[in-house]
Design a protein around this motif. Sequence first.
Motif, mmCIF file in Angstrom:
data_model
loop_
_atom_site.group_PDB
_atom_site.id
_atom_site.type_symbol
_atom_site.label_atom_id
_atom_site.label_comp_id
_atom_site.label_asym_id
_atom_site.label_seq_id
_atom_site.Cartn_x
_atom_site.Cartn_y
_atom_site.Cartn_z
ATOM 1 N N PHE A 109 -3.311 5.188 7.253
ATOM 2 C CA PHE A 109 -3.757 6.243 6.351
ATOM 3 C C PHE A 109 -3.676 7.577 7.079
ATOM 4 O O PHE A 109 -4.172 7.700 8.198
ATOM 5 C CB PHE A 109 -5.205 5.979 5.915
ATOM 6 N N ALA A 133 -1.071 6.286 1.152
ATOM 7 C CA ALA A 133 -2.374 6.068 1.780
ATOM 8 C C ALA A 133 -2.818 7.302 2.549
ATOM 9 O O ALA A 133 -2.092 7.792 3.408
ATOM 10 C CB ALA A 133 -2.296 4.860 2.710
ATOM 11 N N ALA A 178 -5.448 5.227 -1.811
ATOM 12 C CA ALA A 178 -4.106 4.633 -1.764
ATOM 13 C C ALA A 178 -3.796 4.014 -3.122
ATOM 14 O O ALA A 178 -4.699 3.804 -3.941
ATOM 15 C CB ALA A 178 -4.029 3.549 -0.689
ATOM 16 N N VAL A 199 0.860 -1.184 0.000
ATOM 17 C CA VAL A 199 0.000 0.000 0.000
ATOM 18 C C VAL A 199 0.894 1.231 0.000
ATOM 19 O O VAL A 199 1.777 1.350 0.847
ATOM 20 C CB VAL A 199 -0.917 0.015 1.245
#
Length: 147
Positions: A138, A32, A47, A29
């Motif tokens: 995030f 994010a 993301a 990821v």
Amino acid sequence: MSRNTLLAALLGLAFTGPALAAQADHVKVEHAWIRQLPGDLPAAGYADLVNEGDAPAVLRSASSPAFASAMLHQSSHEGGMNRMSMIDHLDIPAHGRVSLAPGGYHVMLMDPAKPLAVGQKVPLRFEFADGSTLEANFEVRAANAGG
Ligand SMILES: [Cu+2]
């Protein structure tokens, strides 16, 4: 959710149960972030999902301890109207990437456990069709933040 969908979901859980603890180690990821919106408007998670593996990865759902509800959504622009629809999976091709970005795919985040603060890091977990999971932090950004 229809009875059949529920049944399928239950069977799916039963079949993938032993693999639930596995990490989706081929998928990363990147970039994010969460767009915070004012008032009761839902936040959206964005993301880049990067699949470094030799097989496609199939994202099925997302969840977060910071929100009561997290759903995979797709925004589209049709005939001058902005629409959002739920998607039940998102394919990330082998050696490919899929971007969750404003105007496209996103994780719709509703009912935060407590108000979000800009700069805060919020954990999200992605669940894949093979039962593996992937967690990422995030960063919360202001409503006017760009992609
Ligand atoms: Cu949405």
